[in-house]
Design a protein around this motif. Structure first.
Motif, mmCIF file in Angstrom:
data_model
loop_
_atom_site.group_PDB
_atom_site.id
_atom_site.type_symbol
_atom_site.label_atom_id
_atom_site.label_comp_id
_atom_site.label_asym_id
_atom_site.label_seq_id
_atom_site.Cartn_x
_atom_site.Cartn_y
_atom_site.Cartn_z
ATOM 1 N N ASN A 1 0.795 -1.226 0.000
ATOM 2 C CA ASN A 1 0.000 0.000 0.000
ATOM 3 C C ASN A 1 0.835 1.287 0.000
ATOM 4 O OD1 ASN A 1 -2.682 1.380 0.250
ATOM 5 N ND2 ASN A 1 -1.743 2.076 2.153
ATOM 6 N N PRO A 2 1.904 1.394 0.816
ATOM 7 C CA PRO A 2 2.686 2.647 0.770
ATOM 8 C C PRO A 2 3.270 2.929 -0.613
ATOM 9 C CG PRO A 2 3.265 1.365 2.714
ATOM 10 C CD PRO A 2 2.408 0.490 1.849
ATOM 11 N N VAL B 1 0.538 4.424 -2.699
ATOM 12 C CA VAL B 1 0.340 5.810 -2.281
ATOM 13 C C VAL B 1 1.400 6.705 -2.922
ATOM 14 C CG1 VAL B 1 0.388 7.405 -0.319
ATOM 15 C CG2 VAL B 1 -0.808 5.219 -0.121
ATOM 16 N N LEU C 1 -4.868 11.267 -3.779
ATOM 17 C CA LEU C 1 -4.626 10.807 -2.421
ATOM 18 C C LEU C 1 -5.722 11.298 -1.484
ATOM 19 C CD1 LEU C 1 -0.774 11.406 -2.090
ATOM 20 C CD2 LEU C 1 -1.974 9.314 -2.775
ATOM 21 N N GLU D 1 -3.880 10.148 3.665
ATOM 22 C CA GLU D 1 -2.616 9.845 2.985
ATOM 23 C C GLU D 1 -1.760 11.096 2.819
ATOM 24 O OE1 GLU D 1 -4.289 6.045 0.362
ATOM 25 O OE2 GLU D 1 -4.378 8.097 -0.437
ATOM 26 N N ARG D 2 -2.401 12.228 2.559
ATOM 27 C CA ARG D 2 -1.659 13.475 2.394
ATOM 28 C C ARG D 2 -1.106 13.978 3.721
ATOM 29 N NH1 ARG D 2 -5.532 17.087 -1.627
ATOM 30 N NH2 ARG D 2 -6.052 15.398 -3.071
ATOM 31 N N HIS E 1 6.044 7.809 4.147
ATOM 32 C CA HIS E 1 5.531 6.771 3.236
ATOM 33 C C HIS E 1 6.681 5.929 2.683
ATOM 34 C CE1 HIS E 1 1.267 7.568 3.178
ATOM 35 N NE2 HIS E 1 1.426 8.838 2.827
#
Length: 224
Positions: A176-177, A180, A188, A192-193, A200
């Motif tokens: 997942n990272p 992202v 995003l 996430e931001r 990340h």
């Protein structure tokens, strides 16, 4: 051309610059965009794969052509130099991922070759910096993550798990990272931001360590 160094010798800063120049030549002579950062992510993805992928499989994917390095470089000295530096970086990544680290600040930990665009812009004359920004620069580590995910997506059948496998969530979480980092910024979520790009990257690096161990535990051949 400098004499080749042993294959287990890490690249120094000058050699990283040499490798970057050779990657730029590949970028100019192939139809697929390639950068040192993206290639480094690709190498990390190979090191974390469910099986050992031979060069006869991964070079056509990385180069987006089947005629080999010789056709790309047109110069035997460049082929030899690139092959030596590429192999040493590949070995360096394998050693780093095999090291029993507990902290990413450990000198043995994997240090990805990610371009510091903001640092570069700060060093350039204002006019050049404005020109580079106008041309568009990728977000931090986006190219590195995309290189890694090229491996995952091209060899998707290798990464697949049985339907309903309890390990599917583990693999998804480890990847997942990277998704992202590779995503356009406007896609995003707020959550996430809120996490820095550097954080990340740290999560992605730990995911790489976990994926390597995961596939080894399932019977993958050793890479060390």
């Amino acid at each position: 051309m400098p004499a080749p160094r042993p294959s287990n010798t890490p690249l120094d800063d000058d050699e990283i610059d040499d490798l970057a120049d050779l990657v730029d030549l590949i970028d100019e002579r192939t139809d697929i965009p390639l950068s040192l950062e993206g290639m480094d992510g690709f190498l990390v993805g190979l090191a974390c794969s469910p099986r050992v992928i031979p060069s006869g499989e991964y070079f056509p994917v990385m180069l987006d052509r089947d005629d080999g390095l010789e056709a790309v470089f047109e110069d035997e000295a460049d082929v030899a130099r690139f092959s030596s530096l590429f192999e040493r970086r590949r070995n360096e990544i394998a050693r780093a991922l095999a090291a029993p680290i507990e902290d990413l600040t450990d000198s043995r930990a994997l240090s990805p070759l990610i371009m510091d665009w903001n640092g570069l812009l700060a060093e350039l004359p204002p006019a050049e910096a404005r020109q580079l920004k106008a041309a568009g620069i990728p977000p931090y580590a986006q190219l590195w993550a995309a290189g890694f995910l090229l491996v995952v997506e091209h060899w998707e059948s290798d990464w697949g798990l049985p339907v309903g496998s309890k390990d599917e969530a583990f693999v998804d979480e480890a990847l997942n990272p990277l998704y992202v980092l590779a995503a356009p910024l406007d896609e995003l979520s707020l959550e996430e931001r809120a996490v820095s790009r550097e954080d990340h990257v740290a999560l992605a690096l730990w995911g790489a360590y976990e994926l390597r161990e995961f596939w080894l535990d399932r019977g993958q051949a050793s890479r060390t």
